[in-house]
Design a protein around this motif. Structure first.
Motif, PDB file in Angstrom:
ATOM      1  N   VAL A 240       5.013   6.374   9.877  1.00  0.00           N
ATOM      2  CA  VAL A 240       6.018   5.579   9.496  1.00  0.00           C
ATOM      3  C   VAL A 240       5.644   4.020   9.061  1.00  0.00           C
ATOM      4  CG1 VAL A 240       8.228   4.522  10.193  1.00  0.00           C
ATOM      5  CG2 VAL A 240       7.725   7.036  10.532  1.00  0.00           C
ATOM      6  N   TRP A 241       4.585   3.759  10.181  1.00  0.00           N
ATOM      7  CA  TRP A 241       4.233   2.204   9.872  1.00  0.00           C
ATOM      8  C   TRP A 241       3.247   2.183   8.594  1.00  0.00           C
ATOM      9  CZ3 TRP A 241       6.344  -2.020  11.110  1.00  0.00           C
ATOM     10  CH2 TRP A 241       7.055  -2.017  12.407  1.00  0.00           C
ATOM     11  N   ALA A 242       2.456   3.141   8.137  1.00  0.00           N
ATOM     12  CA  ALA A 242       1.752   3.204   7.045  1.00  0.00           C
ATOM     13  C   ALA A 242       2.528   3.246   5.777  1.00  0.00           C
ATOM     14  CB  ALA A 242       0.962   4.526   7.084  1.00  0.00           C
ATOM     15  N   LEU A 243       3.718   3.810   5.777  1.00  0.00           N
ATOM     16  CA  LEU A 243       4.456   3.527   4.753  1.00  0.00           C
ATOM     17  C   LEU A 243       5.254   2.136   4.838  1.00  0.00           C
ATOM     18  CD1 LEU A 243       6.221   7.301   4.800  1.00  0.00           C
ATOM     19  CD2 LEU A 243       4.655   6.365   2.985  1.00  0.00           C
ATOM     20  N   ALA A 244       5.686   1.717   5.616  1.00  0.00           N
ATOM     21  CA  ALA A 244       6.272   0.452   5.920  1.00  0.00           C
ATOM     22  C   ALA A 244       5.515  -0.656   5.408  1.00  0.00           C
ATOM     23  CB  ALA A 244       6.847   0.324   7.273  1.00  0.00           C
ATOM     24  N   ILE A 245       4.116  -0.601   5.655  1.00  0.00           N
ATOM     25  CA  ILE A 245       3.228  -1.496   5.205  1.00  0.00           C
ATOM     26  C   ILE A 245       3.427  -1.790   3.714  1.00  0.00           C
ATOM     27  CG2 ILE A 245       0.808  -2.039   5.137  1.00  0.00           C
ATOM     28  CD1 ILE A 245       0.586  -0.937   7.848  1.00  0.00           C
ATOM     29  N   ALA A 246       3.525  -0.511   2.989  1.00  0.00           N
ATOM     30  CA  ALA A 246       3.486  -0.759   1.483  1.00  0.00           C
ATOM     31  C   ALA A 246       4.763  -1.572   0.915  1.00  0.00           C
ATOM     32  CB  ALA A 246       3.513   0.637   0.929  1.00  0.00           C
ATOM     33  N   VAL A 247       5.705  -2.058   1.756  1.00  0.00           N
ATOM     34  CA  VAL A 247       6.828  -2.665   1.180  1.00  0.00           C
ATOM     35  C   VAL A 247       6.636  -3.749   1.181  1.00  0.00           C
ATOM     36  CG1 VAL A 247       9.394  -2.957   1.676  1.00  0.00           C
ATOM     37  CG2 VAL A 247       8.380  -0.697   2.295  1.00  0.00           C
ATOM     38  N   ASN A 248       6.337  -4.550  -0.042  1.00  0.00           N
ATOM     39  CA  ASN A 248       6.208  -5.920  -0.190  1.00  0.00           C
ATOM     40  C   ASN A 248       5.494  -6.611   0.852  1.00  0.00           C
ATOM     41  OD1 ASN A 248       6.998  -6.371  -2.971  1.00  0.00           O
ATOM     42  ND2 ASN A 248       8.946  -6.290  -2.274  1.00  0.00           N
ATOM     43  N   VAL A 249       5.803  -8.041   1.108  1.00  0.00           N
ATOM     44  CA  VAL A 249       5.070  -8.659   2.159  1.00  0.00           C
ATOM     45  C   VAL A 249       5.908  -8.402   3.629  1.00  0.00           C
ATOM     46  CG1 VAL A 249       3.908 -10.886   2.389  1.00  0.00           C
ATOM     47  CG2 VAL A 249       5.738 -10.526   0.537  1.00  0.00           C
ATOM     48  N   VAL A 250       6.847  -7.807   3.417  1.00  0.00           N
ATOM     49  CA  VAL A 250       8.053  -7.509   4.661  1.00  0.00           C
ATOM     50  C   VAL A 250       7.292  -6.472   5.627  1.00  0.00           C
ATOM     51  CG1 VAL A 250      10.275  -6.850   5.466  1.00  0.00           C
ATOM     52  CG2 VAL A 250      10.170  -8.255   3.608  1.00  0.00           C
ATOM     53  N   GLY A 251       6.745  -5.438   5.045  1.00  0.00           N
ATOM     54  CA  GLY A 251       6.330  -4.477   5.759  1.00  0.00           C
ATOM     55  C   GLY A 251       5.002  -5.011   6.833  1.00  0.00           C
ATOM     56  N   PRO A 252       3.923  -5.359   5.892  1.00  0.00           N
ATOM     57  CA  PRO A 252       2.861  -6.084   6.838  1.00  0.00           C
ATOM     58  C   PRO A 252       3.335  -6.904   7.839  1.00  0.00           C
ATOM     59  CG  PRO A 252       2.245  -6.164   4.356  1.00  0.00           C
ATOM     60  CD  PRO A 252       3.726  -5.822   4.562  1.00  0.00           C
ATOM     61  N   ILE A 253       4.141  -7.889   7.554  1.00  0.00           N
ATOM     62  CA  ILE A 253       4.623  -8.903   8.609  1.00  0.00           C
ATOM     63  C   ILE A 253       5.328  -8.142   9.640  1.00  0.00           C
ATOM     64  CG2 ILE A 253       6.152 -10.839   8.902  1.00  0.00           C
ATOM     65  CD1 ILE A 253       5.325 -11.803   5.995  1.00  0.00           C
ATOM     66  N   ALA A 254       6.236  -7.409   9.478  1.00  0.00           N
ATOM     67  CA  ALA A 254       6.885  -6.413  10.520  1.00  0.00           C
ATOM     68  C   ALA A 254       5.920  -5.801  11.307  1.00  0.00           C
ATOM     69  CB  ALA A 254       7.771  -5.466   9.857  1.00  0.00           C
ATOM     70  N   TYR A 255       4.937  -5.145  10.608  1.00  0.00           N
ATOM     71  CA  TYR A 255       3.952  -4.265  11.430  1.00  0.00           C
ATOM     72  C   TYR A 255       3.223  -5.395  12.402  1.00  0.00           C
ATOM     73  CZ  TYR A 255      -0.412  -2.183  13.068  1.00  0.00           C
ATOM     74  OH  TYR A 255      -1.402  -1.564  13.776  1.00  0.00           O
ATOM     75  N   PHE A 256       2.771  -6.585  12.067  1.00  0.00           N
ATOM     76  CA  PHE A 256       2.061  -7.429  12.662  1.00  0.00           C
ATOM     77  C   PHE A 256       3.069  -8.451  13.969  1.00  0.00           C
ATOM     78  CE2 PHE A 256      -1.027  -7.876   9.255  1.00  0.00           C
ATOM     79  CZ  PHE A 256      -2.169  -7.339   9.736  1.00  0.00           C
ATOM     80  N   THR A 257       4.129  -8.190  13.578  1.00  0.00           N
ATOM     81  CA  THR A 257       5.228  -9.013  14.534  1.00  0.00           C
ATOM     82  C   THR A 257       5.854  -8.044  15.556  1.00  0.00           C
ATOM     83  OG1 THR A 257       6.772  -8.923  12.966  1.00  0.00           O
ATOM     84  CG2 THR A 257       5.552 -10.989  13.022  1.00  0.00           C
ATOM     85  N   VAL A 258       6.052  -6.901  15.086  1.00  0.00           N
ATOM     86  CA  VAL A 258       6.977  -5.861  15.806  1.00  0.00           C
ATOM     87  C   VAL A 258       6.262  -4.592  16.382  1.00  0.00           C
ATOM     88  CG1 VAL A 258       9.104  -4.418  15.829  1.00  0.00           C
ATOM     89  CG2 VAL A 258       9.220  -6.782  14.557  1.00  0.00           C
ATOM     90  N   GLY A 259       5.248  -4.090  15.406  1.00  0.00           N
ATOM     91  CA  GLY A 259       4.529  -2.830  15.371  1.00  0.00           C
ATOM     92  C   GLY A 259       3.691  -2.462  16.394  1.00  0.00           C
ATOM     93  N   ARG A 260       3.234  -3.610  16.514  1.00  0.00           N
ATOM     94  CA  ARG A 260       1.844  -3.767  17.519  1.00  0.00           C
ATOM     95  C   ARG A 260       2.323  -4.057  19.083  1.00  0.00           C
ATOM     96  NH1 ARG A 260      -2.863  -6.918  15.425  1.00  0.00           N
ATOM     97  NH2 ARG A 260      -1.482  -8.789  15.816  1.00  0.00           N
ATOM     98  N   ARG A 261       1.590  -3.059  20.060  1.00  0.00           N
ATOM     99  CA  ARG A 261       1.801  -3.370  21.451  1.00  0.00           C
ATOM    100  C   ARG A 261       0.506  -4.303  21.758  1.00  0.00           C
ATOM    101  NH1 ARG A 261       5.887  -0.088  23.526  1.00  0.00           N
ATOM    102  NH2 ARG A 261       6.198   1.596  22.361  1.00  0.00           N
ATOM    103  N   ARG A 262       0.792  -5.146  22.653  1.00  0.00           N
ATOM    104  CA  ARG A 262      -0.463  -5.547  23.384  1.00  0.00           C
ATOM    105  C   ARG A 262      -1.343  -4.693  24.418  1.00  0.00           C
ATOM    106  NH1 ARG A 262      -0.804 -10.080  20.138  1.00  0.00           N
ATOM    107  NH2 ARG A 262       0.880 -11.073  20.145  1.00  0.00           N
ATOM    108  N   PRO A 263      -2.687  -4.773  24.261  1.00  0.00           N
ATOM    109  CA  PRO A 263      -3.529  -3.995  25.107  1.00  0.00           C
ATOM    110  C   PRO A 263      -3.411  -4.299  26.699  1.00  0.00           C
ATOM    111  CG  PRO A 263      -4.936  -5.137  23.599  1.00  0.00           C
ATOM    112  CD  PRO A 263      -3.567  -5.605  23.174  1.00  0.00           C
TER     113      PRO A 263
END
Length: 78
Positions: free
Chosen positions: A55-78
């Motif tokens: 789902v994130w792989a598809l979301a990243i393809a959505v303009n600049v919003v997808g990658p920014i959302a992934y970097f800000t919301v989609g990742r958990r801290r190790p």
């Protein structure tokens, strides 16, 4: 000439050099963000991603919003 009441499409050759540079810069930012996000997503363990990786792989393809959302919301801290 526009006969249907909508704006005519502008061709690349109709744009000024500044407009071309702005579009090229925006495209470079978009491609860079998406490439970085897909790279990170591919290397990050699923346990460190909020939600399904496909789902994130598809979301990243959505303009600049997808990658920014992934970097800000989609990742958990190790």
């Amino acid at each position: 000439h526009d006969t249907e009441g909508t704006m005519s499409r502008r061709r690349w050759s109709d744009l000024t050099p500044a407009q071309r540079a702005a579009i090229a810069s925006a495209a470079a930012v978009q491609i860079g963000l998406a490439a970085g996000a897909w790279y990170d997503l591919g290397r990050r363990p699923a346990a460190l991603v909020r939600g399904p990786k496909p789902v994130w792989a598809l979301a990243i393809a959505v303009n600049v919003v997808g990658p920014i959302a992934y970097f800000t919301v989609g990742r958990r801290r190790p």
